[in-house]
Design an enzyme around this catalytic site. Structure first.
Site, short mmCIF file in Angstrom:
data_model
loop_
_atom_site.label_atom_id
_atom_site.label_comp_id
_atom_site.label_asym_id
_atom_site.label_seq_id
_atom_site.Cartn_x
_atom_site.Cartn_y
_atom_site.Cartn_z
N CYS A 140 -10.10 -27.17 46.26
CA CYS A 140 -10.72 -28.16 47.09
C CYS A 140 -11.11 -29.44 46.32
CB CYS A 140 -11.93 -27.55 47.75
SG CYS A 140 -12.45 -28.41 49.19
N ARG A 175 -17.59 -30.25 49.35
CA ARG A 175 -16.30 -29.96 49.99
C ARG A 175 -16.14 -28.49 50.33
NH1 ARG A 175 -12.54 -34.29 48.81
NH2 ARG A 175 -10.77 -32.87 48.87
N TRP A 223 -11.09 -23.50 46.79
CA TRP A 223 -11.28 -22.87 48.09
C TRP A 223 -10.06 -22.01 48.32
CZ3 TRP A 223 -8.99 -23.06 53.06
CH2 TRP A 223 -9.80 -22.65 54.13
N ASN A 278 -4.80 -28.88 44.22
CA ASN A 278 -5.20 -28.76 45.63
C ASN A 278 -3.94 -28.72 46.47
OD1 ASN A 278 -7.86 -28.94 44.94
ND2 ASN A 278 -8.16 -31.02 45.67
N GLY A 279 -3.94 -27.90 47.52
CA GLY A 279 -2.77 -27.84 48.39
C GLY A 279 -2.13 -26.47 48.35
N GLU A 295 -19.71 -29.58 70.92
CA GLU A 295 -20.06 -29.98 69.56
C GLU A 295 -21.38 -29.33 69.11
OE1 GLU A 295 -20.22 -31.92 65.81
OE2 GLU A 295 -18.63 -31.22 67.15
N LYS A 335 -21.78 -26.87 65.85
CA LYS A 335 -22.73 -27.06 64.76
C LYS A 335 -23.49 -25.77 64.48
CE LYS A 335 -21.56 -29.95 63.14
NZ LYS A 335 -20.43 -30.44 63.85
N GLU A 362 -21.14 -23.24 62.77
CA GLU A 362 -20.75 -23.62 61.41
C GLU A 362 -21.82 -23.30 60.37
OE1 GLU A 362 -17.81 -27.46 61.57
OE2 GLU A 362 -19.90 -27.80 62.13
N HIS A 379 -17.67 -18.86 86.46
CA HIS A 379 -16.31 -18.34 86.40
C HIS A 379 -16.08 -17.47 85.18
CE1 HIS A 379 -15.07 -20.74 89.83
NE2 HIS A 379 -15.63 -21.79 89.28
N LYS A 438 -14.86 -29.37 53.47
CA LYS A 438 -15.12 -30.66 54.10
C LYS A 438 -13.83 -31.35 54.51
CE LYS A 438 -17.70 -34.06 55.46
NZ LYS A 438 -18.54 -33.88 56.65
#
Length: 612
Positions: free
Chosen positions: A2, A27, A73, A99-100, A485, A489, A492, A508, A607
């Site tokens: 990361c 991050r 990460w 990274n990647g 949202e 939050k 998370e 429903h 992040k």
């Protein structure tokens, strides 16, 4: 992924690397490591926080003026010391941080095994570093050429830094699909996955483009070339952020700081772009392509996570004000489902970091099909800013907390301005209505400051529900994306299961969940649907659910029904999400803190998601 930081110069590298890794902790990561070169390669890495790495390395040789560090990460292989970066080649000479994801690492690994290479980790990165060694040895090449040829053979995304024990005066950096920035100091260079570990030392930077390699020398020279070996010239850019912006100041957590920064962030997002008394809006990218946007048959908004929620609000706002059909797509799905994208479409891509891999892929797909692509992002010089035809920076300032707060508010602010400018150009909105919304938009920062004064009240509510297992968030119209949202939050940062729904959809399905253990958060500020929301609250109370209601100041009817009421200043419904989201952010924050969670670095989250 990361986080990446590297240094070459005349200073001690290790303190710079450790401080840089700490700046990159926002991050999200699971392990950390450094490689230092001083006669021989020293690699230290540990699962856990940067502080664990510091403790581990405390009694080790640390003197060096060249080195690199990484926070990982996990993608390939579980979090552990062995899988942490840096990774070293079989001959012990070459170290890489990455990274990647290297997608074709499997067949490359099998080929290298047949040539006698062994592997200690489960990572794709260890395959890459040994591929570089193999090419360097077989072809007798300089390090930069070996890296260039190796990268031409791999498929996937990467930001890498490479160091060779036989060449202590050089670093190699390269990128494709993952950000990398080169900081240029006086007789020294810095490399970072973003500017945060660099800003303390220099404001002069170069942002590498995809498939570019930087050859960085101790003598103060550097060169950038492509994978096709074409030398490139880059203008040196000046960083606009300052060191104070990436520090917590007097706040206990970055997330809380960023919640409180929202009034200023919103002011900065529309500064110079609108004038209520003059009745005008001017978004540069919209003006530049005004004719093509006016003739667009359809708008498509693509984003991920919190940015997707702001995009959903964008759909409501643009359709309401500008009367243009809008579709909102998850970027992660958009790229794979063979969507219909036409030259007559206007595509808006939203990302806080400007580096979200799925959103970048959606942009490339839209461009391939000749659509006009507009970017909304926060980070100047980011990949999305460079990949789109035009766009707007949100000017939110650095957002360090992994869970976005001020990013959402400023993205919504930009979308409101875009909708208003298009509506005005199309004659879809009366000038009187336009001025009213602009005046209210100007007033929003102060109204949010009033909401922030409710922090103690919201903390008390959080104390009541901190042990809840589930939450339901309900809203109608503009408040439905806000409900989603708010639920995100809470999920998370507190790890409580939460869902956001349109309030009318409750009966429903979700109504089956409601009992005396279920807190239900109602966003009840919509004047246009007030009676409907009252009915929804009555349905919840009839089933003994606990109601937390966000209402307009002075509300008496819902206040009499709800278990808890949070009163916020009333604003036009179009811009109400900028006000109603704030108590939900504070509620999530306080619940998470009371549960002992790390709100700035939630588990398993990063992040900037630069891999699929």
């Amino acid at each position: 992924m990361c986080g990446i930081v590297a240094y070459i110069g005349n200073k001690e590298a290790y303190p710079i690397l450790i401080k840089g890794l700490k700046r990159l902790e926002y991050r999200g990561y699971d392990s950390a490591g450094v490689a230092l070169l001083n006669g021989q390669m020293h690699v230290y890495k540990k699962q856990g926080k940067v502080s664990a790495l510091e403790q581990y390395a405390a009694d080790k040789p640390l003197a060096a003026t060249i080195g690199m560090g990484h926070t990982r990460w996990a993608t390939h292989g579980e979090p552990c010391d062995v899988n942490a970066h840096p990774h070293v080649s079989n001959n012990g000479n070459i170290a890489v941080i990455h990274n990647g994801i290297i997608e074709n690492y499997g067949p490359i690994k099998e080929e290298l095994k047949q040539r006698g290479y062994h592997f200690n980790s489960e990572t794709d990165t260890e395959v890459l570093v040994n591929l570089i060694q193999e090419i360097q040895q077989q072809e007798n090449l300089a390090l930069d050429e070996a890296v260039r040829i190796a990268l031409a053979e791999v498929i996937g995304a990467y930001a890498i830094v490479v160091m060779d024990a036989h060449n202590p005066d050089q670093l190699i950096a390269a990128r494709k699909g993952s950000p990398l920035v080169l900081g240029i100091g006086e007789g020294e260079f810095f490399v970072g996955s973003d500017a945060s570990p660099i800003i303390e030392y220099t404001k002069n930077v170069i942002y590498l483009d995809d498939e570019e390699i930087a050859v960085i020398n101790r003598d103060g020279t550097y060169m950038v070339k492509t994978l096709r070996n074409v030398v490139k010239s880059h203008a040196i850019q000046t960083l606009e952020m300052n060191l104070e912006a990436i520090e917590k100041g007097d706040f206990e957590h970055y997330m809380l700081k960023e919640i409180y920064e929202q009034p200023k962030a919103i002011e900065d997002s529309f500064r110079g772009r609108m004038n209520a008394s003059g009745g005008w809006i001017k978004m540069g990218g919209i003006t530049e392509y005004s004719a093509r946007i006016a003739n667009a048959e359809r708008f498509v908004i693509t984003a991920c996570g919190t940015s997707w929620h702001s995009g959903l609000l964008g759909e409501y706002i643009i359709e309401d004000l500008a009367r243009v059909p809008v579709e909102v797509e998850y970027a992660s799905e958009f790229r794979y489902r063979n969507p219909i994208v036409r030259e007559s479409d206007f595509v808006i891509a939203i990302s806080q970091s400007g580096e979200t891999a799925d959103t970048l892929a959606a942009i490339e797909l839209a461009k391939e099909r000749q659509a006009l692509v507009y970017g909304i992002c926060n980070v100047i010089g980011s990949s999305i800013a460079r990949a789109t035809h035009a766009g707007s920076y949100t000017h939110a300032g650095p957002e360090i907390g992994v869970a976005s707060t001020k990013a959402f508010s400023t993205q919504v602010s930009i979308l409101i301005l875009i909708a208003l400018q298009i509506a005005q150009s199309k004659g879809a909105i009366p000038q009187s209505k336009l001025r009213q919304i602009l005046y209210e938009l100007e007033s929003v920062p102060n109204k949010i400051r009033e909401v922030l004064k409710l922090d103690d009240q919201i903390r008390e509510i959080a104390a009541v529900y901190k042990d809840a297992k589930n939450f339901l968030y309900l809203g109608r119209g503009y408040n439905y994306p806000v409900a989603m949202e708010g639920a995100l939050k809470l999920k998370e940062i507190s790890y409580i299961h939460a869902e956001g729904y349109p309030a009318a959809e409750m009966k429903h399905g979700p109504i089956a969940l409601i009992d005396e253990e279920m807190p239900v958060v109602f966003l009840a500020t919509n004047v246009s649907a007030y009676e409907k929301i009252v009915s929804n609250i009555q349905e919840v109370k009839a089933r003994k659910g606990k109601v937390i209601a966000v209402v307009n100041e002075g509300d008496t009817q819902i206040k009499a029904m709800a278990d808890h009421c949070i009163e916020v200043p009333q604003v036009d419904e179009v811009i109400s999400p900028l006000v109603t989201i704030v108590p939900l952010q504070l509620l999530a924050y306080h619940i998470a803190i009371m549960r002992g969670c790390n709100v700035d670095q939630p588990r398993n989250l990063a992040k900037s998601v630069t891999v699929e």
